[in-house]
Design a protein around this motif. Structure first.
Motif, PDB file in Angstrom:
ATOM      1  N   ALA A   3       0.839  -1.196   0.000  1.00 21.95           N
ATOM      2  CA  ALA A   3       0.000   0.000   0.000  1.00 21.95           C
ATOM      3  C   ALA A   3       0.864   1.232   0.000  1.00 21.95           C
ATOM      4  O   ALA A   3       1.948   1.261   0.551  1.00 21.95           O
ATOM      5  N   SER A   4       0.380   2.293  -0.609  1.00 21.97           N
ATOM      6  CA  SER A   4       1.153   3.522  -0.685  1.00 21.97           C
ATOM      7  C   SER A   4       1.007   4.373   0.556  1.00 21.97           C
ATOM      8  O   SER A   4       1.852   5.209   0.843  1.00 21.97           O
ATOM      9  N   ALA A   5      -0.093   4.158   1.302  1.00 19.66           N
ATOM     10  CA  ALA A   5      -0.310   4.979   2.493  1.00 19.66           C
ATOM     11  C   ALA A   5       0.614   4.540   3.604  1.00 19.66           C
ATOM     12  O   ALA A   5       0.948   3.385   3.739  1.00 19.66           O
ATOM     13  N   SER A   6       1.057   5.480   4.424  1.00 18.37           N
ATOM     14  CA  SER A   6       1.961   5.158   5.517  1.00 18.37           C
ATOM     15  C   SER A   6       1.177   4.746   6.736  1.00 18.37           C
ATOM     16  O   SER A   6       0.010   5.033   6.894  1.00 18.37           O
ATOM     17  N   ALA A   7       1.879   4.025   7.662  1.00 18.10           N
ATOM     18  CA  ALA A   7       1.247   3.576   8.900  1.00 18.10           C
ATOM     19  C   ALA A   7       0.905   4.777   9.750  1.00 18.10           C
ATOM     20  O   ALA A   7       1.576   5.799   9.725  1.00 18.10           O
ATOM     21  N   GLN A   8      -0.156   4.610  10.585  1.00 11.33           N
ATOM     22  CA  GLN A   8      -0.552   5.687  11.461  1.00 11.33           C
ATOM     23  C   GLN A   8      -0.562   5.191  12.884  1.00 11.33           C
ATOM     24  O   GLN A   8      -0.880   4.054  13.135  1.00 11.33           O
ATOM     25  N   SER A   9      -0.190   6.043  13.814  1.00  6.56           N
ATOM     26  CA  SER A   9      -0.231   5.712  15.227  1.00  6.56           C
ATOM     27  C   SER A   9      -1.451   6.396  15.798  1.00  6.56           C
ATOM     28  O   SER A   9      -1.667   7.567  15.582  1.00  6.56           O
ATOM     29  N   ALA A  10      -2.270   5.639  16.507  1.00  7.33           N
ATOM     30  CA  ALA A  10      -3.534   6.177  16.990  1.00  7.33           C
ATOM     31  C   ALA A  10      -3.330   7.108  18.161  1.00  7.33           C
ATOM     32  O   ALA A  10      -2.533   6.847  19.044  1.00  7.33           O
ATOM     33  N   THR A  11      -4.063   8.231  18.159  1.00  7.53           N
ATOM     34  CA  THR A  11      -4.041   9.185  19.255  1.00  7.53           C
ATOM     35  C   THR A  11      -5.434   9.300  19.821  1.00  7.53           C
ATOM     36  O   THR A  11      -6.322   9.859  19.182  1.00  7.53           O
ATOM     37  N   PRO A  12      -5.664   8.737  21.019  1.00  9.37           N
ATOM     38  CA  PRO A  12      -7.015   8.778  21.573  1.00  9.37           C
ATOM     39  C   PRO A  12      -7.434  10.195  21.913  1.00  9.37           C
ATOM     40  O   PRO A  12      -6.635  11.016  22.345  1.00  9.37           O
ATOM     41  N   ASN A 106      -2.886  -6.453  24.886  1.00 10.00           N
ATOM     42  CA  ASN A 106      -4.303  -6.588  25.209  1.00 10.00           C
ATOM     43  C   ASN A 106      -5.091  -5.395  24.667  1.00 10.00           C
ATOM     44  O   ASN A 106      -6.205  -5.550  24.166  1.00 10.00           O
ATOM     45  N   MET A 107      -4.504  -4.220  24.766  1.00  8.91           N
ATOM     46  CA  MET A 107      -5.139  -3.003  24.249  1.00  8.91           C
ATOM     47  C   MET A 107      -4.548  -2.643  22.895  1.00  8.91           C
ATOM     48  O   MET A 107      -3.330  -2.646  22.714  1.00  8.91           O
ATOM     49  N   ALA A 108      -5.398  -2.335  21.942  1.00  8.06           N
ATOM     50  CA  ALA A 108      -4.947  -1.852  20.638  1.00  8.06           C
ATOM     51  C   ALA A 108      -4.475  -0.408  20.767  1.00  8.06           C
ATOM     52  O   ALA A 108      -5.085   0.387  21.481  1.00  8.06           O
ATOM     53  N   THR A 109      -3.388  -0.078  20.097  1.00  5.46           N
ATOM     54  CA  THR A 109      -2.867   1.290  20.156  1.00  5.46           C
ATOM     55  C   THR A 109      -2.462   1.847  18.795  1.00  5.46           C
ATOM     56  O   THR A 109      -2.442   3.067  18.615  1.00  5.46           O
ATOM     57  N   SER A 110      -2.126   0.991  17.835  1.00  2.76           N
ATOM     58  CA  SER A 110      -1.610   1.469  16.547  1.00  2.76           C
ATOM     59  C   SER A 110      -2.307   0.759  15.395  1.00  2.76           C
ATOM     60  O   SER A 110      -2.536  -0.450  15.456  1.00  2.76           O
ATOM     61  N   SER A 117       2.661  -4.456   7.730  1.00  2.50           N
ATOM     62  CA  SER A 117       2.680  -3.806   9.045  1.00  2.50           C
ATOM     63  C   SER A 117       2.181  -4.724  10.148  1.00  2.50           C
ATOM     64  O   SER A 117       2.482  -4.509  11.321  1.00  2.50           O
ATOM     65  N   TYR A 118       1.394  -5.723   9.788  1.00  2.00           N
ATOM     66  CA  TYR A 118       0.764  -6.626  10.754  1.00  2.00           C
ATOM     67  C   TYR A 118      -0.073  -5.856  11.769  1.00  2.00           C
ATOM     68  O   TYR A 118      -0.150  -6.225  12.941  1.00  2.00           O
ATOM     69  N   GLN A 119      -0.675  -4.772  11.290  1.00  2.00           N
ATOM     70  CA  GLN A 119      -1.558  -3.969  12.120  1.00  2.00           C
ATOM     71  C   GLN A 119      -2.976  -3.994  11.547  1.00  2.00           C
ATOM     72  O   GLN A 119      -3.175  -4.169  10.351  1.00  2.00           O
ATOM     73  N   SER A 120      -3.921  -3.814  12.423  1.00  2.00           N
ATOM     74  CA  SER A 120      -5.315  -3.718  12.010  1.00  2.00           C
ATOM     75  C   SER A 120      -5.588  -2.346  11.404  1.00  2.00           C
ATOM     76  O   SER A 120      -4.813  -1.407  11.589  1.00  2.00           O
ATOM     77  N   SER A 121      -6.703  -2.251  10.689  1.00  2.00           N
ATOM     78  CA  SER A 121      -7.116  -0.991  10.077  1.00  2.00           C
ATOM     79  C   SER A 121      -8.442  -0.531  10.663  1.00  2.00           C
ATOM     80  O   SER A 121      -9.278  -1.347  11.065  1.00  2.00           O
ATOM     81  N   LEU A 122      -8.625   0.783  10.666  1.00  2.00           N
ATOM     82  CA  LEU A 122      -9.859   1.389  11.157  1.00  2.00           C
ATOM     83  C   LEU A 122     -10.812   1.688   9.999  1.00  2.00           C
ATOM     84  O   LEU A 122     -10.483   1.494   8.835  1.00  2.00           O
ATOM     85  N   GLY A 123     -11.987   2.199  10.351  1.00  3.46           N
ATOM     86  CA  GLY A 123     -12.883   2.744   9.349  1.00  3.46           C
ATOM     87  C   GLY A 123     -13.963   1.793   8.865  1.00  3.46           C
ATOM     88  O   GLY A 123     -14.182   0.709   9.413  1.00  3.46           O
ATOM     89  N   LEU A 124     -14.640   2.229   7.799  1.00  4.75           N
ATOM     90  CA  LEU A 124     -15.779   1.514   7.249  1.00  4.75           C
ATOM     91  C   LEU A 124     -15.345   0.590   6.116  1.00  4.75           C
ATOM     92  O   LEU A 124     -14.634   1.014   5.204  1.00  4.75           O
ATOM     93  N   PHE A 125     -15.806  -0.651   6.185  1.00  2.00           N
ATOM     94  CA  PHE A 125     -15.525  -1.658   5.169  1.00  2.00           C
ATOM     95  C   PHE A 125     -16.844  -2.182   4.596  1.00  2.00           C
ATOM     96  O   PHE A 125     -17.846  -2.274   5.305  1.00  2.00           O
ATOM     97  N   ALA A 126     -16.806  -2.567   3.332  1.00  2.00           N
ATOM     98  CA  ALA A 126     -17.895  -3.336   2.733  1.00  2.00           C
ATOM     99  C   ALA A 126     -17.469  -4.797   2.715  1.00  2.00           C
ATOM    100  O   ALA A 126     -16.343  -5.124   2.307  1.00  2.00           O
ATOM    101  N   THR A 127     -18.348  -5.673   3.166  1.00  2.60           N
ATOM    102  CA  THR A 127     -18.002  -7.091   3.133  1.00  2.60           C
ATOM    103  C   THR A 127     -18.129  -7.615   1.711  1.00  2.60           C
ATOM    104  O   THR A 127     -18.899  -7.114   0.900  1.00  2.60           O
ATOM    105  N   ALA A 128     -17.347  -8.650   1.429  1.00  2.00           N
ATOM    106  CA  ALA A 128     -17.320  -9.198   0.072  1.00  2.00           C
ATOM    107  C   ALA A 128     -17.489 -10.714   0.125  1.00  2.00           C
ATOM    108  O   ALA A 128     -18.164 -11.236   1.006  1.00  2.00           O
ATOM    109  N   GLU A 129     -16.836 -11.408  -0.795  1.00  2.00           N
ATOM    110  CA  GLU A 129     -17.092 -12.833  -0.963  1.00  2.00           C
ATOM    111  C   GLU A 129     -16.403 -13.684   0.109  1.00  2.00           C
ATOM    112  O   GLU A 129     -15.389 -13.294   0.675  1.00  2.00           O
ATOM    113  N   SER A 130     -16.968 -14.852   0.328  1.00  2.00           N
ATOM    114  CA  SER A 130     -16.333 -15.840   1.197  1.00  2.00           C
ATOM    115  C   SER A 130     -15.457 -16.752   0.340  1.00  2.00           C
ATOM    116  O   SER A 130     -15.647 -16.871  -0.879  1.00  2.00           O
TER     117      SER A 130
END
Length: 235
Positions: A3-12, A106-110, A117-130
């Protein structure tokens, strides 16, 4: 594929412009769903409903689509995924869900949109095929937010079952097992959940990250569009 986008660190943050007043969006539905799922965070669910309404208004989701909320602000030792049937205003599933190994313990932070990156992503997703892959029965998702989660398909960020999603073991070791970024579920329920939410439904992954909350186009819809969607929604 990288991906071209860079990793982001979450700021609560406690409150943001994008999230202010989100509970007022679809207020009757929010109240009905909160009654069904009293442990869910009202702010997170309010934002999920707001994003859903925007996706419907912009033609990126069907009005009858169900909505899955993943609240990454909660510890992995607690249930933090809810599947809502919005038409009947009820909760279909309440489940534990894993996050990526580099997202936190235990707590997600990034969070990240970057391959490897082996990191999760935030935001809205559309589900697709199984499909059946290396993790068994799985479901692909398409991220709808550029730079935030739109690399999900290329990164193979999918929903699947995993033996490390074990709530009893999590209590003993202090955290749930972790994925490579996928929101993995208990194997006992993964197929049933996938079959319920695949093919054109919505998943909203939440964390109080200031940059995302302030920039997400699904959290900043014109009020007239949201009102139009709300007027067609039951409740």
């Amino acid at each position: 594929m990288t991906a071209s986008a860079s990793a982001q660190s979450a700021t609560p943050v406690a409150t943001t412009t994008a999230s202010a007043g989100s509970a007022a969006i679809a207020a009757p539905m929010l109240a009905a769903l909160m009654a069904q799922a009293p442990t869910v965070d009202a702010e997170a669910l309010g934002l999920a409903l707001k994003a859903r309404n925007c996706a419907v208004a912009s033609g990126q989701a069907r009005p009858e689509a169900n909505l899955t909320l993943i609240d990454y602000s909660r510890p992995s030792t607690e249930p933090r995924m809810w599947v809502f049937d919005l038409n009947d205003q009820r909760v279909l599933y309440t489940e534990h869900v894993a996050h990526g190994r580099n997202t936190g313990h235990n707590m997600a932070t990034s969070f990240s949109n970057v391959e490897g990156s082996y990191q999760s992503s935030l935001g809205l997703f559309a589900t697709a095929e199984s499909y059946v892959g290396s993790n068994g029965y799985s479901m692909r998702m398409d991220g709808l937010e550029p730079g935030i989660n739109d690399a999900a398909r290329a990164r193979a960020i999918v929903i699947h079952g995993a033996p490390y999603v074990n709530p009893e073991q999590a209590q003993r070791q202090g955290r749930l097992g972790r994925s490579l970024g996928c929101p993995a579920l208990r194997q006992a329920v993964s197929r049933e959940v996938i079959d319920t939410i695949k093919d054109g439904h919505l998943v909203f992954a939440y964390y109080p990250d200031q940059k995302w909350l302030a920039s997400s186009r699904f959290l900043d819809c014109p009020s007239n569009q949201l009102a139009a969607v709300e007027s067609t929604t039951r409740g």
